[in-house]
Design an enzyme around this catalytic site. Structure first.
Site, PDB file in Angstrom:
ATOM      1  N   GLN A  57      -2.330   2.433   9.935  1.00 40.26           N
ATOM      2  CA  GLN A  57      -1.013   2.463   9.285  1.00 40.26           C
ATOM      3  C   GLN A  57      -0.004   3.275  10.087  1.00 40.26           C
ATOM      4  O   GLN A  57       1.196   3.012  10.025  1.00 40.26           O
ATOM      5  CB  GLN A  57      -1.124   3.072   7.862  1.00 40.26           C
ATOM      6  CG  GLN A  57      -1.831   2.184   6.857  1.00 40.26           C
ATOM      7  CD  GLN A  57      -3.299   2.528   6.742  1.00 40.26           C
ATOM      8  OE1 GLN A  57      -3.916   2.934   7.719  1.00 40.26           O
ATOM      9  NE2 GLN A  57      -3.871   2.366   5.563  1.00 40.26           N
ATOM     10  N   ARG A  96       0.857  -1.184   0.000  1.00 39.69           N
ATOM     11  CA  ARG A  96       0.000   0.000   0.000  1.00 39.69           C
ATOM     12  C   ARG A  96       0.892   1.233   0.000  1.00 39.69           C
ATOM     13  O   ARG A  96       2.102   1.139   0.152  1.00 39.69           O
ATOM     14  CB  ARG A  96      -1.026  -0.012   1.135  1.00 39.69           C
ATOM     15  CG  ARG A  96      -0.748  -0.741   2.391  1.00 39.69           C
ATOM     16  CD  ARG A  96       0.318  -0.125   3.281  1.00 39.69           C
ATOM     17  NE  ARG A  96       0.067   1.296   3.451  1.00 39.69           N
ATOM     18  CZ  ARG A  96       0.995   2.180   3.667  1.00 39.69           C
ATOM     19  NH1 ARG A  96       2.281   1.843   3.755  1.00 39.69           N
ATOM     20  NH2 ARG A  96       0.715   3.453   3.810  1.00 39.69           N
ATOM     21  N   ASP A 139      -1.938  10.597  -1.965  1.00 39.37           N
ATOM     22  CA  ASP A 139      -2.168   9.515  -2.939  1.00 39.37           C
ATOM     23  C   ASP A 139      -2.445  10.068  -4.326  1.00 39.37           C
ATOM     24  O   ASP A 139      -2.276   9.373  -5.333  1.00 39.37           O
ATOM     25  CB  ASP A 139      -3.332   8.644  -2.471  1.00 39.37           C
ATOM     26  CG  ASP A 139      -2.991   8.043  -1.108  1.00 39.37           C
ATOM     27  OD1 ASP A 139      -3.225   8.729  -0.092  1.00 39.37           O
ATOM     28  OD2 ASP A 139      -2.448   6.932  -1.075  1.00 39.37           O
ATOM     29  N   ALA A 194       0.980   5.164  -2.193  1.00 38.91           N
ATOM     30  CA  ALA A 194       0.902   5.490  -3.621  1.00 38.91           C
ATOM     31  C   ALA A 194       2.130   5.072  -4.456  1.00 38.91           C
ATOM     32  O   ALA A 194       1.987   4.336  -5.443  1.00 38.91           O
ATOM     33  CB  ALA A 194       0.588   6.968  -3.784  1.00 38.91           C
TER      34      ALA A 194
END
Ligand code: MRU
Length: 362
Positions: free
Chosen positions: A202, A52, A243, A54
């Protein structure tokens, strides 16, 4: 980056065109590597957030194209596989950017082995470019931290960050963390407030682990604590990743980023967004109207994972039938962003300044 003395990246391609990735769902309790040998496995890894962030999603997409070439000889099937990879997560623009860049550099006129070699080379170039970009972001961003440190007579600079825009999300250095790692290396006293970043945590699972492994001082906080800490003058600046950002300055980032930007503005604090140019969307002008925001499974809100006596367990937080909504990202409008930290330098979040840094996009 080094973890316990060993150099490791979140992704690498081996000689047999097998993609190796760190399974980020298992961190911080276990550092496990997963291998991806088919397009379906690549898509699974992206959608289930084994990988995960970007830039890493982009690089996974690029290596996914190599896997598609390795496993398909039919041109039509290959193109369909690439489209499926491209569509596997909607918000991070790096995925489409990387897959398109791969397709632009693979010629179907060439024999299969040559095509594969071309694809491997191009995917490696994309990964290398992101590493280089993050290093430069670190160099530019560290100057901002050095200035604050000087103003504070070398007292610790307190930086708040949200989610994980570290090396796990970006191959090396990270985007938001690159200036922090660089400042730390320069001997500047830095301390990071790490938002836990519900629902998948995260910040708590990945950013806190990363910073700890690099011996950067940090403290984990709940997502709701940042505003209070800002009011109490315990935060000097905010640095987050993104992102997808429009070339007009609107920023899509992990859900909750917008609230931090509002709090930063109310407290007169600089709010910076660190990104490589692959995360700019050069087509869109209005983030709120045009950036697709991924909506994920409500069970990610209802359940939480944690280490129990018997190993990692998934635990239900809510009543079984509590309705939940799970938008994964939000939009911070350009007017709340102090500046972008890019590989070419720092600029205000507006079209004129961004295009001045990237004139070839005009
Ligand atoms: O859903 P994720 O974990 O893939 O989201 C990505 C992020 O971690 C961020 O939003 C990050 O700040 C930008 S990616 C460098």
């Amino acid at each position: 980056m080094k973890v316990d003395g060993k150099q490791i990246r979140p992704i690498w391609l081996d000689n047999d065109n097998v993609v190796n990735v760190i399974d980020q769902r298992k961190l911080p309790h276990a550092l496990e590597v997963m291998t991806l040998t088919s397009v379906d496995e690549v898509i699974y890894a992206i959608q289930e957030m084994v990988v995960r962030g970007a830039p890493l999603i982009g690089v996974t997409g690029a290596y996914g194209v190599v896997v598609a070439l390795e496993t398909t000889t039919d041109q039509d099937m290959f193109r369909k596989a690439c489209q499926r990879i491209k569509d596997s997560r909607p918000t991070a623009v790096n995925l489409a950017w990387a897959v398109e860049r791969m397709l632009d550099n693979i010629s179907y006129q060439n024999p299969a082995q040559e095509r594969l070699a071309q694809a491997r080379e191009q995917a490696g170039r994309i990964a290398g470019l992101e590493v280089d970009n993050c290093r430069r972001i670190g160099e530019h961003g560290a100057k901002l931290i050095a200035d604050i440190s000087k103003r504070k007579n070398n007292a610790a600079v307190n930086i708040l960050t949200h989610c994980n825009a570290g090396w796990l999300a970006c191959i090396e250095y990270g985007t938001a963390t690159a200036p922090i790692y660089m400042a730390h290396k320069m001997g500047i006293d830095v301390h990071v407030w790490v938002d836990e970043t519900r629902p998948l945590n995260q910040g708590a699972r990945l950013t806190a682990w990363e910073l700890g492994k690099q011996t950067v001082k940090h403290t984990l906080i709940t997502d709701n604590a940042g505003g209070y800490l800002m009011q109490k003058k315990m935060v000097d600046m905010v640095i987050v990743g993104t992102d997808r950002s429009t070339y007009t300055g609107d920023v899509a980032n992990k859900i909750g980023t917008y609230l931090k930007a509002l709090a930063a503005r109310d407290n007169d604090l600089p709010f910076y967004v660190a990104l490589p140019s692959s995360t700019f969307d050069w087509q869109l002008t209005d983030g709120l109207k045009q950036i697709p925001i991924e909506e994920r499974d409500p069970d990610e809100v209802r359940y939480i994972h944690g280490l129990a006596k018997t190993g990692v367990e998934k635990v239900l937080l809510t009543a079984k039938d509590s309705p939940a909504l799970n938008p994964a990202f939000d939009i911070t409008p350009a007017h709340l962003v102090t500046g972008f930290i890019t590989e070419r330098g720092i600029c205000p979040a507006n079209e004129t300044a961004i295009v001045e840094l990237f004139p070839e996009k005009r």
